[in-house]
Write a protein that holds these residues in place. Structure first.
Motif, PDB file in Angstrom:
ATOM      1  N   LEU A  63       0.783  -1.117   0.032  1.00  0.00           N
ATOM      2  CA  LEU A  63       0.036  -0.062  -0.166  1.00  0.00           C
ATOM      3  C   LEU A  63       0.899   1.247   0.016  1.00  0.00           C
ATOM      4  O   LEU A  63       0.451   2.272  -0.633  1.00  0.00           O
ATOM      5  CB  LEU A  63      -0.880   0.004   1.020  1.00  0.00           C
ATOM      6  N   ARG A  64       1.987   1.225   0.509  1.00  0.00           N
ATOM      7  CA  ARG A  64       2.896   2.425   0.845  1.00  0.00           C
ATOM      8  C   ARG A  64       3.394   2.707  -0.732  1.00  0.00           C
ATOM      9  O   ARG A  64       3.548   3.564  -1.087  1.00  0.00           O
ATOM     10  CB  ARG A  64       4.005   2.141   1.762  1.00  0.00           C
ATOM     11  N   GLN A  65       3.788   1.710  -1.279  1.00  0.00           N
ATOM     12  CA  GLN A  65       4.454   1.741  -2.542  1.00  0.00           C
ATOM     13  C   GLN A  65       3.410   2.471  -3.455  1.00  0.00           C
ATOM     14  O   GLN A  65       3.802   3.259  -4.323  1.00  0.00           O
ATOM     15  CB  GLN A  65       4.884   0.315  -3.047  1.00  0.00           C
ATOM     16  N   LEU A  66       2.143   1.900  -3.471  1.00  0.00           N
ATOM     17  CA  LEU A  66       0.998   2.101  -4.330  1.00  0.00           C
ATOM     18  C   LEU A  66       0.677   3.840  -4.155  1.00  0.00           C
ATOM     19  O   LEU A  66       0.688   4.467  -5.032  1.00  0.00           O
ATOM     20  CB  LEU A  66      -0.191   1.659  -4.353  1.00  0.00           C
ATOM     21  N   LYS A  67       0.294   4.278  -2.806  1.00  0.00           N
ATOM     22  CA  LYS A  67       0.394   5.493  -2.533  1.00  0.00           C
ATOM     23  C   LYS A  67       1.514   6.555  -2.922  1.00  0.00           C
ATOM     24  O   LYS A  67       1.147   7.622  -3.608  1.00  0.00           O
ATOM     25  CB  LYS A  67       0.306   5.822  -1.017  1.00  0.00           C
ATOM     26  N   GLU A  68       3.004   6.010  -3.066  1.00  0.00           N
ATOM     27  CA  GLU A  68       3.846   6.739  -3.602  1.00  0.00           C
ATOM     28  C   GLU A  68       3.785   6.957  -4.922  1.00  0.00           C
ATOM     29  O   GLU A  68       3.923   8.051  -5.469  1.00  0.00           O
ATOM     30  CB  GLU A  68       5.292   6.144  -3.186  1.00  0.00           C
ATOM     31  N   LYS A  69       3.100   5.797  -5.873  1.00  0.00           N
ATOM     32  CA  LYS A  69       3.109   6.016  -7.142  1.00  0.00           C
ATOM     33  C   LYS A  69       1.931   6.875  -7.454  1.00  0.00           C
ATOM     34  O   LYS A  69       2.208   7.720  -8.240  1.00  0.00           O
ATOM     35  CB  LYS A  69       2.717   4.603  -7.871  1.00  0.00           C
ATOM     36  N   LEU A  70       0.975   6.895  -6.562  1.00  0.00           N
ATOM     37  CA  LEU A  70      -0.153   7.707  -6.877  1.00  0.00           C
ATOM     38  C   LEU A  70       0.202   8.996  -6.629  1.00  0.00           C
ATOM     39  O   LEU A  70      -0.271  10.035  -7.447  1.00  0.00           O
ATOM     40  CB  LEU A  70      -1.431   7.297  -6.023  1.00  0.00           C
ATOM     41  N   ARG A  71       1.031   9.348  -5.670  1.00  0.00           N
ATOM     42  CA  ARG A  71       1.278  10.796  -5.479  1.00  0.00           C
ATOM     43  C   ARG A  71       2.286  11.493  -6.494  1.00  0.00           C
ATOM     44  O   ARG A  71       2.078  12.475  -7.099  1.00  0.00           O
ATOM     45  CB  ARG A  71       2.164  10.994  -4.224  1.00  0.00           C
ATOM     46  N   ARG A  74       0.008  11.967  -9.662  1.00  0.00           N
ATOM     47  CA  ARG A  74      -0.803  13.225  -9.271  1.00  0.00           C
ATOM     48  C   ARG A  74       0.241  14.414  -9.575  1.00  0.00           C
ATOM     49  O   ARG A  74      -0.447  15.363 -10.240  1.00  0.00           O
ATOM     50  CB  ARG A  74      -1.461  13.269  -7.847  1.00  0.00           C
TER      51      ARG A  74
END
Length: 96
Positions: A63-71, A74
């Protein structure tokens, strides 16, 4: 080839003394552990808790990796929006 056939013929077949095959229920893990049922239950609980913790940590890292990719995505989209706005304002000024 003849040699392998002779070896196969000379081997004695392995026969079971039991007429019925051993059947286990779903979830059976094998033989009883030493110490009785109580010790196996606590070991199984500890093992399950350890596995659950490992899986949870792995999911959190994903999840942390996915959130970083999402940031990052964006941020890139915001940069593109700003670039489009700059182009529109420049093009709009030239047309009038």
């Amino acid at each position: 080839m003849l040699r392998t056939q002779i070896i196969k013929l000379t081997r004695a077949p392995i026969r079971s003394f039991s007429a019925a095959a051993v059947r286990t229920a779903e979830g059976d893990t094998g033989g009883v552990r030493s110490g009785g049922v109580a010790s196996s239950d606590s070991f199984n609980k500890r093992e399950a808790a350890s596995e659950n913790k490992f899986i949870r940590e792995r999911e959190m890292e994903t999840l942390r990796q996915l959130k970083e990719k999402l940031r990052a995505q964006r941020k890139h989209l915001d940069e593109l929006d700003a670039h489009i706005s700059d182009l529109e304002s420049t093009k709009g000024g030239e047309q009038n």
